[in-house]
Design a protein around this motif. Structure first.
Motif, mmCIF file in Angstrom:
data_model
loop_
_atom_site.group_PDB
_atom_site.id
_atom_site.type_symbol
_atom_site.label_atom_id
_atom_site.label_comp_id
_atom_site.label_asym_id
_atom_site.label_seq_id
_atom_site.Cartn_x
_atom_site.Cartn_y
_atom_site.Cartn_z
ATOM 1 N N GLY A 70 6.672 4.792 -39.186
ATOM 2 C CA GLY A 70 6.071 3.463 -38.872
ATOM 3 C C GLY A 70 4.713 3.693 -37.942
ATOM 4 O O GLY A 70 4.059 2.811 -37.661
ATOM 5 N N LEU A 71 4.111 4.966 -37.957
ATOM 6 C CA LEU A 71 2.716 5.140 -37.149
ATOM 7 C C LEU A 71 1.990 5.719 -38.377
ATOM 8 O O LEU A 71 2.333 6.691 -39.010
ATOM 9 N N PHE A 72 0.737 5.218 -38.250
ATOM 10 C CA PHE A 72 -0.376 5.639 -39.388
ATOM 11 C C PHE A 72 -0.106 5.085 -40.839
ATOM 12 O O PHE A 72 -0.829 4.508 -41.598
ATOM 13 N N VAL A 73 1.257 5.422 -41.278
ATOM 14 C CA VAL A 73 1.793 4.843 -42.554
ATOM 15 C C VAL A 73 3.349 4.176 -42.309
ATOM 16 O O VAL A 73 3.826 4.345 -41.416
ATOM 17 N N SER A 74 3.260 2.999 -43.092
ATOM 18 C CA SER A 74 4.504 2.432 -42.793
ATOM 19 C C SER A 74 5.262 2.548 -44.147
ATOM 20 O O SER A 74 4.770 1.665 -45.058
ATOM 21 N N LYS A 75 6.465 2.909 -44.051
ATOM 22 C CA LYS A 75 7.318 3.111 -45.114
ATOM 23 C C LYS A 75 8.700 2.900 -44.481
ATOM 24 O O LYS A 75 9.009 3.161 -43.519
ATOM 25 N N ARG A 76 9.729 2.413 -45.229
ATOM 26 C CA ARG A 76 11.231 2.103 -44.892
ATOM 27 C C ARG A 76 11.989 2.652 -46.033
ATOM 28 O O ARG A 76 11.700 2.875 -47.250
ATOM 29 N N PHE A 77 12.977 3.284 -45.474
ATOM 30 C CA PHE A 77 14.302 3.623 -46.442
ATOM 31 C C PHE A 77 14.914 2.311 -47.259
ATOM 32 O O PHE A 77 14.692 1.242 -46.447
ATOM 33 N N PRO A 78 15.336 2.549 -48.390
ATOM 34 C CA PRO A 78 15.838 1.773 -49.073
ATOM 35 C C PRO A 78 17.400 1.208 -48.773
ATOM 36 O O PRO A 78 18.046 0.735 -49.396
ATOM 37 N N PHE A 79 17.755 1.552 -47.580
ATOM 38 C CA PHE A 79 19.018 1.484 -47.015
ATOM 39 C C PHE A 79 19.124 0.329 -46.058
ATOM 40 O O PHE A 79 18.235 0.146 -45.244
ATOM 41 N N PRO A 80 20.040 -0.833 -46.280
ATOM 42 C CA PRO A 80 20.080 -1.967 -45.454
ATOM 43 C C PRO A 80 20.199 -1.483 -44.012
ATOM 44 O O PRO A 80 19.414 -2.340 -43.033
ATOM 45 N N GLU A 81 20.644 -0.410 -43.593
ATOM 46 C CA GLU A 81 20.943 -0.083 -42.210
ATOM 47 C C GLU A 81 19.683 -0.012 -41.500
ATOM 48 O O GLU A 81 19.428 -0.057 -40.193
ATOM 49 N N GLN A 129 16.480 -1.132 -42.424
ATOM 50 C CA GLN A 129 15.282 -2.117 -42.806
ATOM 51 C C GLN A 129 14.756 -2.738 -41.484
ATOM 52 O O GLN A 129 13.513 -3.271 -41.534
ATOM 53 N N GLY A 130 15.475 -3.045 -40.422
ATOM 54 C CA GLY A 130 14.975 -3.613 -39.329
ATOM 55 C C GLY A 130 14.323 -2.552 -38.259
ATOM 56 O O GLY A 130 13.887 -2.845 -37.328
ATOM 57 N N VAL A 131 14.487 -1.211 -38.422
ATOM 58 C CA VAL A 131 14.019 -0.113 -37.686
ATOM 59 C C VAL A 131 12.452 0.073 -38.037
ATOM 60 O O VAL A 131 12.107 0.312 -39.107
ATOM 61 N N ARG A 132 11.698 0.006 -37.088
ATOM 62 C CA ARG A 132 10.240 -0.075 -37.375
ATOM 63 C C ARG A 132 9.597 1.458 -36.936
ATOM 64 O O ARG A 132 8.524 1.400 -37.124
ATOM 65 N N HIS A 133 10.387 2.407 -36.753
ATOM 66 C CA HIS A 133 9.855 3.700 -36.355
ATOM 67 C C HIS A 133 10.774 4.593 -37.618
ATOM 68 O O HIS A 133 11.603 4.156 -38.198
ATOM 69 N N GLY A 134 10.202 5.998 -37.467
ATOM 70 C CA GLY A 134 10.674 6.757 -38.518
ATOM 71 C C GLY A 134 11.435 7.958 -37.860
ATOM 72 O O GLY A 134 11.765 9.030 -38.385
ATOM 73 N N HIS A 135 12.171 7.720 -36.453
ATOM 74 C CA HIS A 135 12.836 8.735 -35.897
ATOM 75 C C HIS A 135 14.496 8.464 -35.937
ATOM 76 O O HIS A 135 15.035 7.864 -35.074
ATOM 77 N N ILE A 136 14.982 8.748 -37.047
ATOM 78 C CA ILE A 136 16.150 8.656 -37.727
ATOM 79 C C ILE A 136 17.116 9.750 -37.280
ATOM 80 O O ILE A 136 16.684 10.953 -37.643
ATOM 81 N N SER A 137 18.186 9.651 -36.820
ATOM 82 C CA SER A 137 18.955 10.900 -36.418
ATOM 83 C C SER A 137 19.851 11.424 -37.916
ATOM 84 O O SER A 137 20.163 10.519 -38.821
ATOM 85 N N LEU A 138 20.349 12.755 -37.779
ATOM 86 C CA LEU A 138 20.994 13.030 -38.980
ATOM 87 C C LEU A 138 22.446 12.455 -38.904
ATOM 88 O O LEU A 138 23.110 12.144 -40.062
ATOM 89 N N ALA A 139 23.021 12.069 -37.822
ATOM 90 C CA ALA A 139 24.089 11.365 -37.663
ATOM 91 C C ALA A 139 24.108 9.945 -38.192
ATOM 92 O O ALA A 139 25.132 9.636 -39.166
ATOM 93 N N GLN A 140 23.113 9.380 -38.363
ATOM 94 C CA GLN A 140 22.772 7.955 -38.682
ATOM 95 C C GLN A 140 22.303 8.075 -40.316
ATOM 96 O O GLN A 140 22.820 7.128 -40.931
ATOM 97 N N ILE A 141 21.819 9.254 -40.824
ATOM 98 C CA ILE A 141 21.624 9.020 -42.182
ATOM 99 C C ILE A 141 22.749 9.726 -43.192
ATOM 100 O O ILE A 141 22.757 9.583 -44.273
#
Length: 205
Positions: A39-50, A52-64
């Motif tokens: 979400g910083l410098f570059v804006s990209k999102r995973f193609p997973f519905p979970e 889509q509303g997350v605006r940052h890139g700090h996803i945990s291993l348990a989440q993914i």
């Protein structure tokens, strides 16, 4: 976070650990099928519905983990970088005061205010680092944990494990401050040590 199907790895981007330098280096190896959430410098999102509303890139291993499936999750090389919690907390407070001058005027006072009064437990940048890398039972899910204090050597080790050519990491989104030790007194050191105790224990700081 970056998920590379081509090279079979998952990079967990823990906040305030030089993640943008690593992202920048890794992007040169990514294929069209690889994924990034940022979400910083570059804006990209995973193609997973979970996410889509997350605006940052700090996803945990348990989440993914559920999105990847157990076979891929077990087979992909999962890595991250961690930072001395005392140094990281100084960085966090300086970052949160970047549009004001609270940290510059009274760094220690502002740090105590954040830790003891505000205590923003739900803020993604404030969260303990281990929460990005463990499962519900507290067991480490990452295959490799490098250190910011030896960032280049850690990144070289990652590349060696993945069979990728390494590169010199560039400094991205960094700031200049004196050594973190000078920001602490006994009360503040005890408070930060208590809050980030599991990080200190798990990562050997």
């Amino acid at each position: 976070m970056i998920i590379s199907h081509a090279h079979r790895f998952v990079f967990t981007a823990i906040p305030k650990t030089g993640t943008h330098s690593v992202r920048q280096a890794l992007r040169q190896h990514l294929s069209a099928e690889d994924l990034e959430q940022v979400g910083l410098f570059v804006s990209k999102r995973f193609p997973f519905p979970e996410f889509q509303g997350v605006r940052h890139g700090h996803i945990s291993l348990a989440q993914i983990r559920p999105c990847l499936g157990e076979e891929a999750f077990a087979g992909y090389f999962k890595f991250a970088f961690v930072r001395n919690p005392f140094d990281r907390f100084v960085s966090y407070c300086a970052f949160m005061s970047r549009e004001q001058d609270w940290f510059e005027k009274d760094a220690r006072g502002f740090m105590k205010h954040v830790l003891f009064t505000v205590r923003p437990a739900d803020h993604i940048l404030f969260k303990p680092q281990h929460e990005f890398l463990v499962d519900g039972e507290g067991s480490l899910l990452s295959d490799y944990v490098g250190r910011v204090e030896e960032m280049q050597a850690s990144y070289d080790s990652v590349c060696q494990s993945l069979g990728l050519p390494t590169t010199v990491l560039e400094k991205v989104n960094s700031s200049r401050r004196s050594g973190y030790q000078g920001y602490y007194d006994a009360e503040l050191a005890e408070g930060v040590g208590d809050y980030y105790r599991r990080d200190l224990e798990l990562f050997g700081y």
